[in-house]
Motif scaffolding. Sequence first.
Motif, mmCIF file in Angstrom:
data_model
loop_
_atom_site.group_PDB
_atom_site.id
_atom_site.type_symbol
_atom_site.label_atom_id
_atom_site.label_comp_id
_atom_site.label_asym_id
_atom_site.label_seq_id
_atom_site.Cartn_x
_atom_site.Cartn_y
_atom_site.Cartn_z
ATOM 1 N N GLN A 136 8.650 1.029 -9.737
ATOM 2 C CA GLN A 136 8.110 1.261 -8.401
ATOM 3 C C GLN A 136 6.681 1.783 -8.503
ATOM 4 O OE1 GLN A 136 10.095 2.598 -4.504
ATOM 5 N NE2 GLN A 136 9.977 4.414 -5.751
ATOM 6 N N ARG A 137 5.767 1.123 -7.824
ATOM 7 C CA ARG A 137 4.373 1.545 -7.729
ATOM 8 C C ARG A 137 3.989 1.525 -6.256
ATOM 9 N NH1 ARG A 137 4.891 -2.357 -10.958
ATOM 10 N NH2 ARG A 137 3.824 -3.850 -9.656
ATOM 11 N N ILE A 138 3.722 2.685 -5.718
ATOM 12 C CA ILE A 138 3.388 2.790 -4.299
ATOM 13 C C ILE A 138 1.898 3.051 -4.184
ATOM 14 C CG2 ILE A 138 3.870 4.009 -2.143
ATOM 15 C CD1 ILE A 138 6.537 4.926 -3.481
ATOM 16 N N VAL A 139 1.173 2.132 -3.570
ATOM 17 C CA VAL A 139 -0.270 2.289 -3.376
ATOM 18 C C VAL A 139 -0.538 2.385 -1.879
ATOM 19 C CG1 VAL A 139 -2.548 1.270 -3.743
ATOM 20 C CG2 VAL A 139 -0.763 0.974 -5.468
ATOM 21 N N VAL A 140 -1.187 3.479 -1.485
ATOM 22 C CA VAL A 140 -1.530 3.698 -0.084
ATOM 23 C C VAL A 140 -3.049 3.634 0.021
ATOM 24 C CG1 VAL A 140 -1.403 5.328 1.824
ATOM 25 C CG2 VAL A 140 0.494 5.139 0.227
ATOM 26 N N VAL A 141 -3.518 2.863 0.998
ATOM 27 C CA VAL A 141 -4.960 2.685 1.170
ATOM 28 C C VAL A 141 -5.388 3.286 2.505
ATOM 29 C CG1 VAL A 141 -6.827 0.991 1.332
ATOM 30 C CG2 VAL A 141 -4.880 0.551 -0.160
ATOM 31 N N GLY A 142 -6.369 4.193 2.447
ATOM 32 C CA GLY A 142 -7.078 4.639 3.636
ATOM 33 C C GLY A 142 -6.398 5.591 4.588
ATOM 34 N N GLY A 144 -5.552 10.047 5.188
ATOM 35 C CA GLY A 144 -5.681 11.404 4.673
ATOM 36 C C GLY A 144 -6.999 11.686 3.986
ATOM 37 N N GLY A 145 -8.020 10.900 4.313
ATOM 38 C CA GLY A 145 -9.324 11.098 3.713
ATOM 39 C C GLY A 145 -9.448 10.544 2.307
ATOM 40 N N LYS A 146 -8.403 9.899 1.819
ATOM 41 C CA LYS A 146 -8.439 9.310 0.481
ATOM 42 C C LYS A 146 -8.521 7.803 0.642
ATOM 43 C CE LYS A 146 -5.307 12.937 -1.024
ATOM 44 N NZ LYS A 146 -3.943 13.245 -1.353
ATOM 45 N N THR A 147 -9.318 7.173 -0.171
ATOM 46 C CA THR A 147 -9.394 5.720 -0.064
ATOM 47 C C THR A 147 -8.180 5.044 -0.661
ATOM 48 O OG1 THR A 147 -11.190 6.140 -1.626
ATOM 49 C CG2 THR A 147 -11.684 4.781 0.232
ATOM 50 N N ILE A 148 -7.839 5.383 -1.882
ATOM 51 C CA ILE A 148 -6.681 4.778 -2.537
ATOM 52 C C ILE A 148 -5.901 5.887 -3.219
ATOM 53 C CG2 ILE A 148 -5.895 3.161 -4.298
ATOM 54 C CD1 ILE A 148 -8.694 1.842 -4.009
ATOM 55 N N GLN A 149 -4.610 5.892 -2.968
ATOM 56 C CA GLN A 149 -3.754 6.884 -3.609
ATOM 57 C C GLN A 149 -2.541 6.151 -4.172
ATOM 58 O OE1 GLN A 149 -4.350 10.251 -3.901
ATOM 59 N NE2 GLN A 149 -2.498 10.417 -5.112
ATOM 60 N N THR A 150 -2.230 6.396 -5.439
ATOM 61 C CA THR A 150 -1.074 5.777 -6.076
ATOM 62 C C THR A 150 0.008 6.837 -6.270
ATOM 63 O OG1 THR A 150 -2.506 4.239 -7.241
ATOM 64 C CG2 THR A 150 -0.282 4.475 -8.084
ATOM 65 N N TYR A 151 1.231 6.455 -5.937
ATOM 66 C CA TYR A 151 2.370 7.358 -6.081
ATOM 67 C C TYR A 151 3.413 6.699 -6.963
ATOM 68 C CZ TYR A 151 0.416 9.767 -2.041
ATOM 69 O OH TYR A 151 -0.412 10.440 -1.191
ATOM 70 N N ASN A 152 3.961 7.464 -7.885
ATOM 71 C CA ASN A 152 5.081 6.994 -8.692
ATOM 72 C C ASN A 152 6.398 7.379 -8.057
ATOM 73 O OD1 ASN A 152 3.557 5.807 -10.727
ATOM 74 N ND2 ASN A 152 3.306 7.754 -11.776
ATOM 75 N N ASP A 153 6.397 8.450 -7.312
ATOM 76 C CA ASP A 153 7.614 8.989 -6.720
ATOM 77 C C ASP A 153 7.464 9.014 -5.201
ATOM 78 O OD1 ASP A 153 9.740 10.641 -5.831
ATOM 79 O OD2 ASP A 153 9.753 11.697 -7.759
ATOM 80 N N PRO A 154 8.403 8.414 -4.465
ATOM 81 C CA PRO A 154 8.280 8.406 -3.000
ATOM 82 C C PRO A 154 8.292 9.804 -2.391
ATOM 83 C CG PRO A 154 10.421 7.521 -3.680
ATOM 84 C CD PRO A 154 9.600 7.708 -4.920
ATOM 85 N N ARG A 155 8.860 10.783 -3.101
ATOM 86 C CA ARG A 155 8.865 12.156 -2.586
ATOM 87 C C ARG A 155 7.444 12.701 -2.481
ATOM 88 N NH1 ARG A 155 12.987 14.820 -6.683
ATOM 89 N NH2 ARG A 155 11.654 13.584 -8.033
#
Length: 197
Positions: A136-142, A144-155
């Motif tokens: 699982q690789r969760i990438v969120v774009v744009g 919370g003031g962050k352009t790209i944030q990657t999460y390994n854990d959904p928590r």
Amino acid sequence: GVAVGWSTMILPHSLKDIIDNTIRAIKGEKLKPMVPHYDKYDVTIKPLEENKWEISGKVRIDNTSTMTITEIPPGMDVDNFRKKLIEMEDSEQIEEFTEHSTDNICIEIRMKRGALKDWDENRALDFLKLRQKVTQRIVVVGWGGKTIQTYNDPRDLISDFVQFRLNVYEDRYKLLLEKTSDELLYWKLLELLFKNG
């Protein structure tokens, strides 16, 4: 221009787990571990290491020469799996297969007499390649003031999102309070004007 892509693989999770962990994050409590969840699949999900999972279909050993597939992993294409079974028939790895699937997967596979004598479900799953390993690789774009944030854990995503939204709610509350205070002051002044003629 430059084409940029971010690889992402978000596995489905139980809505109940998401809601429960969101409430825990709001209350500042420790979040519970989250396991991928498939509503319409009867699969086995086994953790391998951090953020890696093995998803297995289901096979039942009926007797020493027959087994029945009752589920395939969610990402597996049924038509391609049928083609694979035909190839296995042609190469004499299996004797034949009969599909009885309607709403659910039900594929009966016949082997040479006694071939399944010492087999269990795990051996059948490996033989039929009905296991998938996913990361699982969760990438969120744009947000919370962050352009790209990657999460390994959904928590972690839930925690960050809750914190972001709480800050937004606090800012919005202050704005609405200020607006309401100004409006209240306006109506009080208007009341004084009417009282004083």
